[in-house]
Scaffold this active site. Structure first.
Site, short mmCIF file in Angstrom:
data_model
loop_
_atom_site.label_atom_id
_atom_site.label_comp_id
_atom_site.label_asym_id
_atom_site.label_seq_id
_atom_site.Cartn_x
_atom_site.Cartn_y
_atom_site.Cartn_z
N CYS A 129 4.35 -27.43 -38.43
CA CYS A 129 5.25 -26.93 -37.36
C CYS A 129 6.62 -27.51 -37.68
O CYS A 129 7.08 -28.46 -37.04
CB CYS A 129 4.75 -27.34 -35.99
SG CYS A 129 3.12 -26.67 -35.56
N ASP B 50 3.28 -31.89 -36.38
CA ASP B 50 4.10 -32.26 -35.23
C ASP B 50 3.93 -31.11 -34.24
O ASP B 50 4.68 -30.14 -34.26
CB ASP B 50 5.55 -32.44 -35.66
CG ASP B 50 6.46 -32.87 -34.52
OD1 ASP B 50 5.95 -33.13 -33.42
OD2 ASP B 50 7.68 -32.94 -34.72
N CYS C 123 5.93 -35.48 -29.37
CA CYS C 123 6.97 -36.22 -28.65
C CYS C 123 6.72 -36.10 -27.15
O CYS C 123 7.62 -35.83 -26.36
CB CYS C 123 8.37 -35.72 -29.02
SG CYS C 123 8.63 -33.94 -28.82
N ASP D 297 6.40 -22.55 -39.99
CA ASP D 297 6.70 -22.51 -38.57
C ASP D 297 6.62 -21.05 -38.11
O ASP D 297 6.98 -20.13 -38.86
CB ASP D 297 8.10 -23.07 -38.28
CG ASP D 297 8.26 -23.44 -36.80
OD1 ASP D 297 8.09 -24.62 -36.47
OD2 ASP D 297 8.57 -22.54 -36.00
N ALA E 110 10.05 -26.58 -37.93
CA ALA E 110 11.38 -26.50 -37.33
C ALA E 110 11.55 -27.59 -36.27
O ALA E 110 10.58 -27.92 -35.56
CB ALA E 110 11.60 -25.13 -36.73
N PRO E 111 12.74 -28.21 -36.18
CA PRO E 111 14.00 -27.87 -36.86
C PRO E 111 14.19 -28.48 -38.24
O PRO E 111 15.23 -28.27 -38.85
CB PRO E 111 15.05 -28.41 -35.90
CG PRO E 111 14.40 -29.60 -35.27
CD PRO E 111 12.95 -29.24 -35.14
N GLY E 112 13.23 -29.28 -38.74
CA GLY E 112 13.27 -29.63 -40.15
C GLY E 112 13.53 -31.07 -40.51
O GLY E 112 13.55 -31.39 -41.70
N GLY E 113 13.71 -31.96 -39.57
CA GLY E 113 13.97 -33.35 -39.91
C GLY E 113 12.85 -33.96 -40.73
O GLY E 113 13.08 -34.63 -41.73
N LYS E 114 11.61 -33.72 -40.31
CA LYS E 114 10.46 -34.27 -41.03
C LYS E 114 10.27 -33.56 -42.37
O LYS E 114 9.86 -34.18 -43.36
CB LYS E 114 9.21 -34.17 -40.16
CG LYS E 114 9.32 -34.98 -38.87
CD LYS E 114 8.10 -34.79 -37.99
CE LYS E 114 8.27 -35.53 -36.66
NZ LYS E 114 9.36 -34.96 -35.84
#
Length: 462
Positions: free
Chosen positions: A277, A340, A393, A298, A279-283
């Protein structure tokens, strides 16, 4: 003004300040926009009220309201001021309403309450001069025939607060009753108070770094610090595109807690990894920076545009696929899988205070069902001997601990691998007896706090 375990404010001058002494980097003072040719900040305050009510309405939220004409048409500084006021009002809404309810004999129309809420957010949180906030609030009331009969009330209430101080308030009042009850049952009275205090504060900005970026030098340029794990934390806010290293692709914005799951997954160069999953792409960028071969999956093609943009800016590479994880027919399995999962996001209330108002009790069970299905999908993508990291989160046990307990019962091929907080930049107190991580926003208060996360690593042993 105080919460139940704080000291009262005895003078009117001190009473104008709602915030306790800040923990970590303080936000810069937000000044009202100045336009001598028109009423000072009128349009910006109208926009602030629109943003506040959109966030409370829950159907489109604050972010959607940023596209409304009354907001989007503002100049940059005015638009930023409007958003800052709305966010301040959201963070302290319960306390603001406690102050108002003591001075109102009966509930005024929503438009009048909005004017009062916006004015108090300015004076009590953003430290806007009282005369400017009161004067503008009265002018706002005069503008609309529906609120004009209440202009004297607006003036009297705001001047009364300025004269007498806000009085006693409780930080817990800023939380919806149903969430406060859940959190008290889970973490006790003192735990609830600590979370409520964390919800009051605007968080600092956290950055994850691309390998090769000089963390100490960048932290110095941004007046920040390097946190355990390598995250840079700064009190700066605003448009990050102009910050040092942005155009060079040396970093991306990512809360310190959000960086923990990818570190726990520990991808290595040459391994195959999937972010289910993404987006938004930090991981995704963390995984790609390890040198692993990464698939970023995603369901939202729109949200994946940001992943593409960040990969291009940072010079990192990943295979990006726009499909729901359950519908992806590719038969590949992977050395490491990161899930995530979609969740209520109640752990992000520091950055997104509107999430506390938008989330409803039914959402917890609804999303828990989605997480259950995605976990089984993720398990099917793990090679024998591979590993899976699950995270949300969310502050809700049904979306975290309960999910992993049930997963391990129906998937005996997996076992928990205990996390070592010091190795991955997580608070030591986040470690659970099971070896999972339950990161609370009330942790790391001396560093400025952190988002709420649940994280667990599960290795496939057969």
């Amino acid at each position: 003004m105080t919460d139940r375990n704080g000291a009262g404010r005895n003078s009117a001058a001190r009473g104008r300040r709602m915030a306790d002494k800040a923990r970590g980097p303080r936000p810069p003072r937000v000044e009202a926009p100045r336009d001598e040719a028109a009423d000072i900040g009128i349009e910006a305050r109208i926009a602030a009220g629109i943003l506040l009510n959109a966030a409370l309405d829950g159907r489109g939220g604050l972010d959607s309201a940023l596209t409304f004409r009354e907001v989007a048409s503002l100049e940059g500084p005015d638009r930023a001021f409007a958003r800052a006021v709305a966010m301040a009002a959201l963070r302290r809404l319960g306390e603001i309403d406690q102050i108002l309810d003591r001075r109102l004999n009966k509930a005024p129309p929503l438009a009048v309450r909005t004017i009062l809420r916006i004015a108090l957010a300015q004076t009590l949180v953003l430290e806007t001069p009282a005369f400017a906030a009161v004067s503008t609030a009265v002018k706002l009331a005069e503008r609309d025939p529906k609120t004009r009969p209440y202009k004297n009330l607006v003036n009297a209430v705001l001047r009364g607060v300025g004269r007498d101080g806000p009085g006693l308030t409780t930080a817990e009042s800023n939380l919806p009753d149903w969430l406060a009850a859940r959190w008290k049952a889970t973490w006790g009275e003192q735990g609830l108070i600590a979370l409520a205090l964390a919800a009051r504060e605007e968080p600092p900005t956290d950055l994850s770094l691309k390998p090769g970026t000089d963390a100490a030098a960048l932290a110095a340029e941004l007046d920040g610090e390097v946190l355990p794990g390598g995250t840079i934390r700064t009190g700066r806010r605003g448009d990050v595109a102009g910050w040092p290293g942005f155009e060079d692709g040396g970093w991306w914005v990512q809360d310190a807690a959000a960086a923990v799951p990818a570190r726990l997954l520990a991808p290595k160069a040459g391994e195959t990894v999937i972010d289910l999953c993404a987006a938004p792409g930090g991981k995704t960028m963390q995984l790609a920076a390890s040198g692993a071969s990464v698939v970023a999956l995603d369901r939202s093609e729109t949200r994946l545009k940001r992943v593409h943009a960040n990969l291009e800016r940072t010079g990192l590479a990943a295979e990006v696929v726009a499909l729901p994880a359950e519908d992806w027919e590719d038969d590949r399995t992977f050395d490491a899988v990161l899930l995530d999962a979609p969740c209520t996001a109640t752990g992000t209330f520091r950055r997104n205070p509107e999430v506390l108002r938008a989330t409803k009790p039914a959402d917890v069970a609804k999303l828990a069902d989605v997480q259950h299905r995605l976990l089984d999908t993720a398990a099917g993508r793990v090679k024998p001997g591979g590993r899976l990291v699950y995270c949300v989160c969310s502050m809700e046990r049904e979306e975290g601990e309960t999910q992993i307990i049930a997963f391990l019962r129906r998937n005996p091929a997996f076992k928990t691998v205990p996390a070592v907080p010091a190795d991955i930049g997580a608070p030591d107190e986040a470690l659970t007896p099971e070896g999972w991580l339950r990161i609370l926003p009330s942790m790391w208060t001396e560093k400025g706090g952190v988002d709420g996360f649940f994280v667990a690593r599960l290795d496939r042993v057969s």
